[in-house]
Design a protein around this motif. Sequence first.
Motif, mmCIF file in Angstrom:
data_model
loop_
_atom_site.group_PDB
_atom_site.id
_atom_site.type_symbol
_atom_site.label_atom_id
_atom_site.label_comp_id
_atom_site.label_asym_id
_atom_site.label_seq_id
_atom_site.Cartn_x
_atom_site.Cartn_y
_atom_site.Cartn_z
ATOM 1 N N ALA A 127 50.288 -20.459 -31.958
ATOM 2 C CA ALA A 127 50.506 -21.410 -30.461
ATOM 3 C C ALA A 127 49.105 -22.395 -30.127
ATOM 4 C CB ALA A 127 49.903 -19.820 -30.076
ATOM 5 N N GLN A 128 48.379 -23.005 -31.581
ATOM 6 C CA GLN A 128 47.579 -23.638 -31.201
ATOM 7 C C GLN A 128 48.140 -25.163 -31.108
ATOM 8 O OE1 GLN A 128 43.471 -23.416 -31.600
ATOM 9 N NE2 GLN A 128 43.051 -21.142 -31.373
ATOM 10 N N ARG A 129 47.363 -25.921 -30.145
ATOM 11 C CA ARG A 129 47.850 -27.531 -30.318
ATOM 12 C C ARG A 129 46.983 -27.958 -31.660
ATOM 13 N NH1 ARG A 129 47.043 -28.055 -24.314
ATOM 14 N NH2 ARG A 129 44.888 -28.027 -25.667
ATOM 15 N N PRO A 130 48.092 -28.895 -32.407
ATOM 16 C CA PRO A 130 47.201 -29.425 -33.321
ATOM 17 C C PRO A 130 46.402 -30.404 -33.143
ATOM 18 C CG PRO A 130 49.133 -29.388 -34.149
ATOM 19 C CD PRO A 130 48.949 -28.693 -32.673
ATOM 20 N N PRO A 131 45.773 -31.386 -32.646
ATOM 21 C CA PRO A 131 45.531 -32.545 -32.508
ATOM 22 C C PRO A 131 46.590 -33.233 -32.658
ATOM 23 C CG PRO A 131 44.342 -32.106 -34.462
ATOM 24 C CD PRO A 131 44.961 -31.041 -34.418
ATOM 25 N N SER A 132 46.478 -34.925 -31.487
ATOM 26 C CA SER A 132 47.736 -35.578 -31.220
ATOM 27 C C SER A 132 47.583 -37.404 -31.332
ATOM 28 C CB SER A 132 48.414 -35.262 -29.733
ATOM 29 O OG SER A 132 47.115 -35.578 -28.621
ATOM 30 N N PHE A 133 45.535 -37.295 -31.646
ATOM 31 C CA PHE A 133 45.308 -38.205 -31.998
ATOM 32 C C PHE A 133 44.072 -38.369 -32.628
ATOM 33 C CE2 PHE A 133 46.902 -39.999 -27.535
ATOM 34 C CZ PHE A 133 47.233 -41.480 -28.491
ATOM 35 N N ALA A 134 44.119 -39.009 -33.565
ATOM 36 C CA ALA A 134 42.663 -39.194 -34.380
ATOM 37 C C ALA A 134 42.121 -40.521 -34.129
ATOM 38 C CB ALA A 134 42.875 -39.166 -35.766
ATOM 39 N N VAL A 135 40.533 -40.203 -33.293
ATOM 40 C CA VAL A 135 39.791 -41.183 -32.822
ATOM 41 C C VAL A 135 39.083 -42.262 -34.018
ATOM 42 C CG1 VAL A 135 37.698 -41.746 -31.703
ATOM 43 C CG2 VAL A 135 38.895 -39.601 -30.662
ATOM 44 N N LEU A 136 39.376 -43.154 -33.844
ATOM 45 C CA LEU A 136 39.054 -44.233 -34.478
ATOM 46 C C LEU A 136 37.788 -45.009 -34.603
ATOM 47 C CD1 LEU A 136 42.586 -46.223 -34.613
ATOM 48 C CD2 LEU A 136 41.656 -44.862 -36.328
ATOM 49 N N LYS B 81 33.582 -51.546 -23.085
ATOM 50 C CA LYS B 81 33.570 -50.782 -24.076
ATOM 51 C C LYS B 81 35.354 -50.352 -24.273
ATOM 52 C CE LYS B 81 29.637 -48.383 -23.045
ATOM 53 N NZ LYS B 81 28.854 -47.336 -21.726
ATOM 54 N N LEU B 82 35.129 -50.404 -25.430
ATOM 55 C CA LEU B 82 36.742 -50.783 -26.358
ATOM 56 C C LEU B 82 36.466 -49.123 -27.581
ATOM 57 C CD1 LEU B 82 38.330 -52.971 -28.738
ATOM 58 C CD2 LEU B 82 38.589 -50.798 -29.340
ATOM 59 N N ARG B 83 37.955 -48.306 -26.742
ATOM 60 C CA ARG B 83 37.860 -47.184 -27.759
ATOM 61 C C ARG B 83 39.367 -47.338 -27.976
ATOM 62 N NH1 ARG B 83 33.364 -43.003 -26.823
ATOM 63 N NH2 ARG B 83 32.439 -43.738 -24.768
ATOM 64 N N ALA B 84 39.556 -46.631 -29.904
ATOM 65 C CA ALA B 84 41.209 -46.932 -29.828
ATOM 66 C C ALA B 84 40.943 -45.672 -30.666
ATOM 67 C CB ALA B 84 40.951 -47.557 -31.047
ATOM 68 N N ALA B 85 41.926 -45.035 -31.251
ATOM 69 C CA ALA B 85 42.310 -43.857 -31.878
ATOM 70 C C ALA B 85 44.424 -44.075 -31.605
ATOM 71 C CB ALA B 85 42.567 -42.380 -29.999
ATOM 72 N N GLU B 86 44.389 -43.239 -32.673
ATOM 73 C CA GLU B 86 45.220 -43.754 -34.157
ATOM 74 C C GLU B 86 46.271 -42.057 -33.351
ATOM 75 O OE1 GLU B 86 46.064 -45.454 -37.618
ATOM 76 O OE2 GLU B 86 47.160 -43.316 -38.471
ATOM 77 N N ARG B 87 47.738 -42.305 -33.068
ATOM 78 C CA ARG B 87 48.271 -40.934 -33.173
ATOM 79 C C ARG B 87 48.822 -39.977 -34.085
ATOM 80 N NH1 ARG B 87 50.311 -37.318 -31.089
ATOM 81 N NH2 ARG B 87 52.312 -37.126 -29.884
ATOM 82 N N THR B 88 48.170 -38.424 -33.758
ATOM 83 C CA THR B 88 49.695 -37.394 -35.278
ATOM 84 C C THR B 88 50.745 -37.546 -34.871
ATOM 85 O OG1 THR B 88 48.839 -35.825 -33.272
ATOM 86 C CG2 THR B 88 46.707 -37.025 -35.160
#
Length: 334
Positions: free
Chosen positions: A273-282, A304-311
């Motif tokens: 029932a746990q949600r796996p991560p939907s993003f990996a923070v870059l 400030k720039l923040r980026a992440a990659e979708r799993t």
Amino acid sequence: MTEPAAARPRHIPVLGREVIAWLKPREGGIYVDATFGAGGYSRAILEAGNVSVIGIDRDRTAISAGFDLVDRSNGRLTLVEDRFSNLAEVCSAQGAPSVDGVVMDIGVSSMQLDEAGRGFSFRSEGPLDMRMGQDGPTAADVIAKASEADLANIIYIFGEERHSRAVARAIVAARKDAPITTTRALADLVGKIVRAKPGEIHPATRTFQGLRIFVNQELDELHVALSAAERVLKPGGRLVVVSFHSLEDRIVKNFLNERAKAGGGSRHQPETAQRPPSFAVLTKRPVTAEDDEVSGNPRARSAKLRAAERTDAPAHAATALPGWPTLDTVMRGG
Ligand SMILES: C[S@@+](CC[C@H](N)C(=O)[O-])C[C@H]1O[C@@H](n2cnc3c(N)ncnc32)[C@H](O)[C@@H]1O
């Protein structure tokens, strides 16, 4: 995209190089520029390869000014006048229910700030409007209608003005005599309450920021748009967000941190029932502008720039909005 040098506009977007480096456009990809503005990011993405871009802006003036770029894009750029909270619906309507990247450059544009008639700036006389789009109440409407408590909250929460109560009290006293309808009238009134020492920001800066964020419901928009980006991004697709003050950056940071960890279940629920991560923070820390950019463009200092990659995990359920004052409740009188 090749074009004659003379046709290039002078607008240089904040952190433009870094946005492209983190977005990493891939050949044939579809990208969303959720805050088209003067088109700086869209132009850079189009120049990065054989990709297409859906540009969104709620400001009709920005969209019309971009038609020239659309004409020169060989069908690779489409512009849509809408709020970026509707990003998923916009993508579907454009036949692109899933995309390879989303960029957002949050806040007000220099075009908007520089045009006195839009009422964003306390530095020039103009109507107290502050709307990025065409709809909804203006800042003058809010000033005329909101209760003293709501005004104080708006100026405190969205403007981070510690003299918010005194400013709200002065607004309510002044509006009994005459409506406050211009930027100068409001700036002068705030200037009598908030004193700035030499070298400090203009005393009306925070009050104007608070009203602008409230009138455009900017934090709610960001909150909703981040979840929408999560839904439309393909696995491996990238989200790149540039923000300019701590209120926005905190929303982006919290969203990404929350999405980057497994969760949703509890110790009473099975592991499945746990949600796996939907993003990996870059970007472990936010990326900021180099000194050479800041010296050419002081506004870049606070970016400030923040980026992440979708799993490939499903999107998490959208999180509830914090209990900020909303236009609906404030204009209805609570
Ligand atoms: C900082 S500017 C973007 C500048 C752009 N990156 C460039 O290179 O020119 C922000 C733009 O986002 C738009 N905007 C802000 N909030 C929006 C929202 N909720 N929905 C759609 N557009 C929005 C504003 O109208 C403004 O044109």
